[in-house]
Design a protein around this motif. Structure first.
Motif, mmCIF file in Angstrom:
data_model
loop_
_atom_site.group_PDB
_atom_site.id
_atom_site.type_symbol
_atom_site.label_atom_id
_atom_site.label_comp_id
_atom_site.label_asym_id
_atom_site.label_seq_id
_atom_site.Cartn_x
_atom_site.Cartn_y
_atom_site.Cartn_z
ATOM 1 N N GLY A 1 0.796 -1.226 0.000
ATOM 2 C CA GLY A 1 0.000 0.000 0.000
ATOM 3 C C GLY A 1 0.823 1.266 0.000
ATOM 4 O O GLY A 1 0.270 2.368 -0.023
ATOM 5 N N GLY A 2 2.157 1.113 0.050
ATOM 6 C CA GLY A 2 3.032 2.274 -0.068
ATOM 7 C C GLY A 2 3.248 3.019 1.226
ATOM 8 O O GLY A 2 3.311 4.253 1.234
ATOM 9 N N LEU A 3 3.398 2.302 2.354
ATOM 10 C CA LEU A 3 3.539 2.970 3.643
ATOM 11 C C LEU A 3 4.731 3.920 3.677
ATOM 12 O O LEU A 3 4.611 5.060 4.140
ATOM 13 N N ALA A 4 5.879 3.480 3.198
ATOM 14 C CA ALA A 4 7.070 4.337 3.240
ATOM 15 C C ALA A 4 6.842 5.627 2.454
ATOM 16 O O ALA A 4 7.188 6.725 2.921
ATOM 17 N N GLY A 5 6.257 5.494 1.283
ATOM 18 C CA GLY A 5 5.977 6.684 0.482
ATOM 19 C C GLY A 5 4.980 7.613 1.148
ATOM 20 O O GLY A 5 5.097 8.845 1.052
ATOM 21 N N GLU A 6 3.990 7.036 1.849
ATOM 22 C CA GLU A 6 3.006 7.879 2.536
ATOM 23 C C GLU A 6 3.635 8.618 3.710
ATOM 24 O O GLU A 6 3.276 9.769 3.979
ATOM 25 N N ILE A 7 4.571 7.983 4.417
ATOM 26 C CA ILE A 7 5.289 8.696 5.477
ATOM 27 C C ILE A 7 6.059 9.865 4.870
ATOM 28 O O ILE A 7 6.026 10.992 5.384
ATOM 29 N N ALA A 8 6.744 9.609 3.766
ATOM 30 C CA ALA A 8 7.510 10.674 3.106
ATOM 31 C C ALA A 8 6.609 11.823 2.676
ATOM 32 O O ALA A 8 6.935 13.003 2.871
ATOM 33 N N ARG A 9 5.471 11.492 2.080
ATOM 34 C CA ARG A 9 4.568 12.552 1.604
ATOM 35 C C ARG A 9 3.967 13.333 2.767
ATOM 36 O O ARG A 9 3.737 14.539 2.666
ATOM 37 N N SER A 10 3.700 12.655 3.883
ATOM 38 C CA SER A 10 3.180 13.348 5.048
ATOM 39 C C SER A 10 4.208 14.335 5.593
ATOM 40 O O SER A 10 3.875 15.499 5.894
ATOM 41 N N LEU A 11 5.464 13.911 5.704
ATOM 42 C CA LEU A 11 6.522 14.825 6.135
ATOM 43 C C LEU A 11 6.649 16.006 5.182
ATOM 44 O O LEU A 11 6.799 17.160 5.608
ATOM 45 N N HIS A 12 6.589 15.710 3.888
ATOM 46 C CA HIS A 12 6.685 16.752 2.861
ATOM 47 C C HIS A 12 5.578 17.786 3.020
ATOM 48 O O HIS A 12 5.820 19.005 2.958
ATOM 49 N N GLU A 13 4.351 17.316 3.264
ATOM 50 C CA GLU A 13 3.218 18.236 3.400
ATOM 51 C C GLU A 13 3.327 19.045 4.692
ATOM 52 O O GLU A 13 3.053 20.255 4.702
ATOM 53 N N LEU A 14 3.717 18.410 5.779
ATOM 54 C CA LEU A 14 3.742 19.115 7.065
ATOM 55 C C LEU A 14 4.847 20.157 7.129
ATOM 56 O O LEU A 14 4.649 21.245 7.679
ATOM 57 N N ILE A 15 6.007 19.859 6.586
ATOM 58 C CA ILE A 15 7.095 20.825 6.670
ATOM 59 C C ILE A 15 6.799 22.048 5.807
ATOM 60 O O ILE A 15 7.271 23.148 6.073
ATOM 61 N N GLY A 16 5.952 21.867 4.785
ATOM 62 C CA GLY A 16 5.584 22.990 3.926
ATOM 63 C C GLY A 16 4.149 23.446 4.093
ATOM 64 O O GLY A 16 3.630 24.190 3.256
ATOM 65 N N LEU A 17 3.475 23.020 5.156
ATOM 66 C CA LEU A 17 2.059 23.328 5.353
ATOM 67 C C LEU A 17 1.839 24.832 5.438
ATOM 68 O O LEU A 17 2.459 25.512 6.261
ATOM 69 N N GLU A 18 0.923 25.340 4.642
ATOM 70 C CA GLU A 18 0.658 26.776 4.630
ATOM 71 C C GLU A 18 -0.467 27.120 5.591
ATOM 72 O O GLU A 18 -1.439 27.797 5.247
ATOM 73 N N SER A 19 -0.332 26.634 6.805
ATOM 74 C CA SER A 19 -1.210 26.941 7.934
ATOM 75 C C SER A 19 -0.386 26.810 9.204
ATOM 76 O O SER A 19 0.583 26.051 9.235
ATOM 77 N N PRO A 20 -0.764 27.511 10.272
ATOM 78 C CA PRO A 20 -0.091 27.277 11.554
ATOM 79 C C PRO A 20 -0.286 25.835 11.981
ATOM 80 O O PRO A 20 -1.307 25.211 11.682
ATOM 81 N N SER A 21 0.691 25.288 12.716
ATOM 82 C CA SER A 21 0.578 23.892 13.116
ATOM 83 C C SER A 21 1.151 23.679 14.510
ATOM 84 O O SER A 21 2.148 24.274 14.891
ATOM 85 N N VAL A 22 0.464 22.800 15.249
ATOM 86 C CA VAL A 22 0.903 22.385 16.579
ATOM 87 C C VAL A 22 0.867 20.866 16.616
ATOM 88 O O VAL A 22 -0.129 20.260 16.204
ATOM 89 N N SER A 23 1.927 20.243 17.084
ATOM 90 C CA SER A 23 1.908 18.786 17.270
ATOM 91 C C SER A 23 1.966 18.477 18.756
ATOM 92 O O SER A 23 2.540 19.236 19.541
ATOM 93 N N VAL A 24 1.353 17.363 19.118
ATOM 94 C CA VAL A 24 1.284 16.934 20.513
ATOM 95 C C VAL A 24 1.839 15.521 20.620
ATOM 96 O O VAL A 24 1.336 14.604 19.953
ATOM 97 N N LEU A 25 2.884 15.352 21.437
ATOM 98 C CA LEU A 25 3.339 14.012 21.810
ATOM 99 C C LEU A 25 2.511 13.598 23.015
ATOM 100 O O LEU A 25 2.730 14.080 24.130
ATOM 101 N N LEU A 26 1.535 12.722 22.778
ATOM 102 C CA LEU A 26 0.575 12.388 23.831
ATOM 103 C C LEU A 26 0.967 11.147 24.618
ATOM 104 O O LEU A 26 0.644 11.014 25.792
#
Length: 506
Positions: free
Chosen positions: A364-389
């Motif tokens: 299903g392309g897990l490695a590629g989806e992780i890469a694309r998620s990182l790509h989108e988040l580092i360039g996200l054109e909105s404010p962002s907050v992450s929580v280590l829960l």
């Protein structure tokens, strides 16, 4: 509910009465300008007008829904099966463009067989200009909400019926690209039962909910209550309003102790954070593209005076449940796009023992989806907050991490692998997991010292023993961090975000 049952469906006027606050609807419709019609089509139009009491297959206007002014476009199915020809398309485009110009959210309630066959290819092409108008509306940062009614098929389902930021449907509604009668005529057999029913589309992650018409105003009202609250800079800033958690520092316990605390079965998870900490949360469902992975939760939410898109790991409810798969990250990227389009901040919540390790995940392309998620988040054109829960193991955790600000629960952690796995690689035994956890710097103390964690929420001494109070403290920290980012220009956020990750550990 089988679509073969004799169920009476609301016409346009009845739906408007059910959804729009009484006495507030104002029509935007100009007289329909029909293309030149031959004798048969002219008679069809005359009969449709007489039968429906309408001059076309769509009704447009504006009104209040739970106090929010909203533009509406509603199909009238009794007018030539709600089909879309030139005049109907012009009316839809005019309404969408007016909603955009007036800065209004837009509710569409299609019920249509699709393109009007009597008008041929030009009617078919009208779906392109309707889609163009909807795209411009969404790009203006305005909500587009869709209520799919029975039936919605063909070109309508394949254009403005499937483009909502939120898509919900009438129970038992027939929804799909292919009209069952067309399939039967072409192939000589009936289309399989249950495929094109709203409930099946929900189970496949294609729509967000199945909702009775009477329940629709409450859903729309909740969504607009959240979407209408744009982030307000400084709303929780200042000494008096600053949360006490700003003074919290890392726990003095070792990493392995924190890992044990994070694995407590009763530890509060994202579901409890939304239940106890958010003022409101409206769950969404799936990727909208035929996938629904239980490993991720996506929602609109409001924490105090701050609204956001939330996406995060949903802790498995069973021990034998599969880890987060690639579909989860495709759903996450839907959330990222919603944040950008609706101009809301994004909140990501990390709490995973690790992504799925399986043939299905690999194919299903897990490695590629992780890469694309990182790509989108580092360039996200909105404010962002992450929580280590809680737990933060491997690429599945990293995929939701990059953000402008990172909040950590005191006993959360982040590691390339669970410490047992790291021990097995280095020592060929899991018995050195505690030493590996310390050596790798996985706990909050190390993450804070290295510049990843900006804000720590205390657990007193274990969040599983005080779930409601812990969630309340975490919610205040989230509200504060969202507020600090609210009016920082996106270009500045992007630059500082990239700089933060480039300089980690320096």
């Amino acid at each position: 509910m089988p679509t073969t049952e004799k169920v009476r469906h609301l016409n346009a006027a009845e739906l408007l009465d059910a959804v729009v606050d009484q006495g507030t609807f104002v029509s935007w419709d100009e007289p329909a300008q029909q293309p030149q019609a031959n004798g048969d089509y002219a008679r069809d139009l005359a009969r449709a007008r007489e039968r429906s009491g309408r001059d076309e297959s769509v009704v447009t206007g504006s009104g209040l829904i739970r106090g929010h002014r909203v533009a509406v476009i509603v199909s009238e199915f009794s007018f030539l099966a709600g089909s879309i020809g030139h005049a109907a398309a012009q009316r839809i485009v005019a309404a969408v463009e007016r909603a955009t110009a007036e800065g209004l959210p837009l509710l569409a309630g299609p019920a249509s067989g699709g393109t009007r066959m009597q008008e041929g290819t030009l009617a078919f092409l009208s779906m392109v200009k309707i889609t163009g108008a909807v795209r411009a509306h969404r790009q203006a940062g305005l909500p587009y909400l869709v209520y799919l009614r029975h039936p919605t098929t063909g070109g309508v389902m394949a254009s403005w019926g499937s483009l909502g930021h939120i898509n919900v449907a009438e129970p038992g509604a027939l929804l799909g690209f292919l009209g069952p009668r067309v399939y039967e005529a072409l192939y000589g057999e009936a289309f399989p039962d249950g495929v094109q029913v709203a409930e099946n589309l929900f189970s496949k992650g294609l729509i967000d909910a199945v909702v009775e018409p009477a329940e629709l105003p409450a859903i729309i009202g909740r969504a607009l209550d959240i979407l209408a609250v744009k982030p307000v800079a400084g709303s929780v800033s200042g000494t008096a309003a600053s949360p006490a958690t700003l003074a919290v520092r890392p726990s003095a316990v070792d990493a392995w102790t924190s890992i044990g605390i994070s694995r407590q079965p009763r530890r509060p998870d994202l579901r409890q954070l939304l239940r106890y900490g958010a003022d409101d949360a409206l769950p969404l469902n799936g990727t909208g593209q035929g996938e629904k992975d239980p490993g991720l939760l996506l929602a609109l939410a409001r924490f105090g005076g701050q609204s956001c898109i939330v996406l995060g790991h949903a802790r498995p409810l069973r021990k034998d449940a599969a880890g987060m798969g690639p579909g989860s990250l495709r759903e996450a990227r839907r959330g990222m796009k919603l944040a950008e389009e609706l101009r809301l901040p994004l909140l990501t919540v990390i709490d995973t023992a690790g992504a799925a390790l399986s043939q299905e995940a690999e194919e299903g392309g897990l490695a590629g989806e992780i890469a694309r998620s990182l790509h989108e988040l580092i360039g996200l054109e909105s404010p962002s907050v992450s929580v280590l829960l809680g737990q933060g193991a491997g690429g599945g955790a990293l995929a939701l991490l990059p953000a402008d600000r990172t909040i950590a629960a005191q006993h959360s952690w982040l590691s390339p692998l669970p410490p047992e796995g790291a021990s097995a690689i280095v020592h060929r035994s899991t018995e050195f997991a505690p030493q590996m956890a310390d050596a790798q710097g996985v706990n909050v103390a190390a993450l804070y010292a290295n510049g990843l964690v900006d804000h720590i929420v205390d657990e007193r001494d274990d969040a599983s023993l005080e779930p409601k109070d812990f969630c309340a403290r975490m919610a205040k920290a989230i509200e504060y961090e969202l507020g600090t980012l609210a009016e920082i220009p996106v270009a500045e956020l992007l630059a500082s975000r990239a700089r933060k990750y480039r300089e980690l550990g320096r």
